[in-house]
Design a protein around this motif. Structure first.
Motif, short mmCIF file in Angstrom:
data_model
loop_
_atom_site.label_atom_id
_atom_site.label_comp_id
_atom_site.label_asym_id
_atom_site.label_seq_id
_atom_site.Cartn_x
_atom_site.Cartn_y
_atom_site.Cartn_z
N LYS A 88 0.72 -1.26 -0.08
CA LYS A 88 0.02 -0.03 -0.05
C LYS A 88 1.04 1.24 -0.02
CE LYS A 88 -3.91 -2.14 2.29
NZ LYS A 88 -4.57 -2.28 3.74
N LYS A 89 1.83 1.26 0.74
CA LYS A 89 2.83 2.30 0.75
C LYS A 89 3.53 2.65 -0.42
CE LYS A 89 3.54 2.39 5.67
NZ LYS A 89 4.14 2.41 6.83
N GLU A 90 3.90 1.52 -1.11
CA GLU A 90 4.61 1.53 -2.59
C GLU A 90 3.63 2.11 -3.44
OE1 GLU A 90 6.94 -1.18 -5.83
OE2 GLU A 90 6.93 -1.64 -3.78
N SER A 91 2.40 1.93 -3.50
CA SER A 91 1.48 2.24 -4.38
C SER A 91 1.02 3.73 -4.14
CB SER A 91 -0.01 1.59 -4.08
OG SER A 91 0.27 0.20 -4.42
N GLN A 110 15.35 3.55 -6.71
CA GLN A 110 16.49 4.20 -5.92
C GLN A 110 16.02 4.15 -4.47
OE1 GLN A 110 16.59 7.79 -7.81
NE2 GLN A 110 17.86 7.56 -9.53
N ILE A 111 15.28 4.35 -4.12
CA ILE A 111 14.67 4.44 -2.86
C ILE A 111 14.68 2.91 -2.04
CG2 ILE A 111 12.60 4.74 -1.02
CD1 ILE A 111 11.84 7.02 -3.01
N LYS A 112 14.20 1.99 -2.93
CA LYS A 112 14.38 0.51 -2.32
C LYS A 112 15.54 0.07 -2.09
CE LYS A 112 10.95 -0.90 -4.86
NZ LYS A 112 9.83 -1.86 -5.52
N GLU A 113 16.63 0.74 -2.75
CA GLU A 113 17.94 0.32 -2.59
C GLU A 113 18.58 0.70 -1.34
OE1 GLU A 113 20.45 1.90 -5.76
OE2 GLU A 113 19.45 0.46 -7.27
N GLU A 114 17.85 1.91 -0.79
CA GLU A 114 18.43 2.50 0.44
C GLU A 114 17.66 2.24 1.97
OE1 GLU A 114 20.60 6.20 0.51
OE2 GLU A 114 20.50 6.21 -2.09
N TYR A 115 16.44 2.12 1.30
CA TYR A 115 15.34 2.32 2.64
C TYR A 115 14.37 1.12 2.31
CZ TYR A 115 17.24 6.94 3.34
OH TYR A 115 17.79 8.11 3.48
N ASP A 116 13.89 0.72 3.69
CA ASP A 116 12.62 0.06 3.74
C ASP A 116 11.47 0.93 3.45
OD1 ASP A 116 10.65 -1.66 4.19
OD2 ASP A 116 11.24 -2.37 6.29
N LEU A 117 10.67 0.55 2.50
CA LEU A 117 9.30 1.36 2.25
C LEU A 117 8.44 1.56 3.46
CD1 LEU A 117 8.47 0.66 -1.36
CD2 LEU A 117 9.49 2.67 -0.79
N ASN A 118 8.54 0.46 4.32
CA ASN A 118 7.57 0.57 5.47
C ASN A 118 8.18 1.79 6.43
OD1 ASN A 118 5.74 -1.54 5.13
ND2 ASN A 118 7.09 -3.12 6.03
N GLY A 119 9.31 2.16 6.28
CA GLY A 119 9.42 3.27 7.24
C GLY A 119 9.80 4.48 6.70
N ASN A 127 9.48 14.68 7.43
CA ASN A 127 10.78 15.15 7.34
C ASN A 127 11.25 15.13 5.71
OD1 ASN A 127 13.41 15.95 7.26
ND2 ASN A 127 14.09 13.82 8.00
N PRO A 128 10.84 16.30 5.21
CA PRO A 128 11.13 16.38 3.61
C PRO A 128 12.57 16.15 3.14
CG PRO A 128 9.75 18.29 4.35
CD PRO A 128 10.39 17.36 5.78
N SER A 129 13.42 16.31 4.05
CA SER A 129 14.80 16.49 3.65
C SER A 129 15.23 15.03 3.07
CB SER A 129 15.80 16.92 4.93
OG SER A 129 15.59 15.90 5.88
N ILE A 130 14.46 14.00 3.68
CA ILE A 130 14.90 12.76 3.25
C ILE A 130 14.73 12.45 1.81
CG2 ILE A 130 12.62 11.63 3.78
CD1 ILE A 130 14.00 9.12 4.75
N LEU A 131 13.82 13.15 1.19
CA LEU A 131 13.43 13.20 -0.15
C LEU A 131 14.50 13.95 -1.14
CD1 LEU A 131 9.57 13.89 0.28
CD2 LEU A 131 10.61 11.62 -0.94
#
Length: 233
Positions: A88-91, A110-119, A127-131
């Protein structure tokens, strides 16, 4: 991501032939599931569990060259909730990126290479800076605001109860008692079960939980089964 045994993932049912269910994994790989891994016990109507086009959460049992064996019945309620929440979060992220005019699939990869989408989605909401690691600062602010507007983080409440029947067809009676339209039932063993409800409003969730438990208790009395709500959490 390389698959390994006991991984839990979302699959799509492609077709059913005889006693074999053919599935397609999110990665595009194909897998199969035998009838005994769909559900425990006798299955009277297979389409209650699987049918072409349905998305289900499965566990990887065995990986062989060009062949992956999967199970639906071995997935726990917690594992299922985790995978569906991630989906759901990925969608949600995909839709936000598309609305913002970004290349959604490229950003997600790119995001999934560094992060778990659940978090990641929860943190990006605050925190917009993570984007900013993936898009320009102005776009990061815009996307963060859009994510925040998607709503609050889901919460889960769980209640445990005992449900037993000494009748000759006790297993069938229990199965019918627990046929619910909402809520997630998980068998804990020795007549113990858990019921989980998800949502964003605790008051509403507790109300729904109580209604479902009352319905289970009512059905238990009608079927001559023993029901008891556990006080421990």
């Amino acid at each position: 991501m390389k698959l390994k045994e006991n991984d839990v993932l979302l699959c799509s049912v492609e077709k059913i032939e005889g006693t074999t269910v053919f599935l397609r994994l999110e990665s595009g790989e194909k897998g199969t599931m035998i009838l005994s891994e769909v559900a425990a016990g006798r299955i009277r109507n297979l389409r209650e569990y699987v049918f072409p086009g349905k998305k289900i959460v499965c566990k990887v049992l065995k990986i062989a060259p060009e062949h992956i064996e999967l199970s639906f019945r071995r997935v726990t309620a917690k594992e299922k909730e985790h995978v569906l929440d991630k989906y759901k979060k990925e969608s949600a992220l995909r839709n936000v990126f598309k609305t913002a005019g970004e290349n959604a699939e490229k950003l997600l990869a790119q995001i999934k290479e560094e992060y778990d989408l659940n978090g990641f989605l929860d943190e990006a909401r605050e925190n917009p800076s993570i984007l900013e690691k993936f898009v320009k600062k102005e776009k990061a602010q815009q996307i963060s605001k859009m994510i925040a507007e998607k709503g609050e983080k889901k919460k889960i409440i769980v209640k445990k109860f005992v449900l037993r029947s000494v009748a000759s067809d006790g297993a069938e009676r229990i199965k019918n008692i627990l046929k619910l339209k909402e809520g997630e039932i998980h068998y804990l063993g020795s007549g113990f079960f858990s019921l989980s409800i998800s949502g964003v409003d605790f008051k509403e969730m507790n109300s729904r939980m109580n209604e479902i438990l009352k319905e289970i208790e009512k059905r238990a009395k009608e079927k001559g089964a023993f029901f008891e709500l556990r006080k421990d959490k």
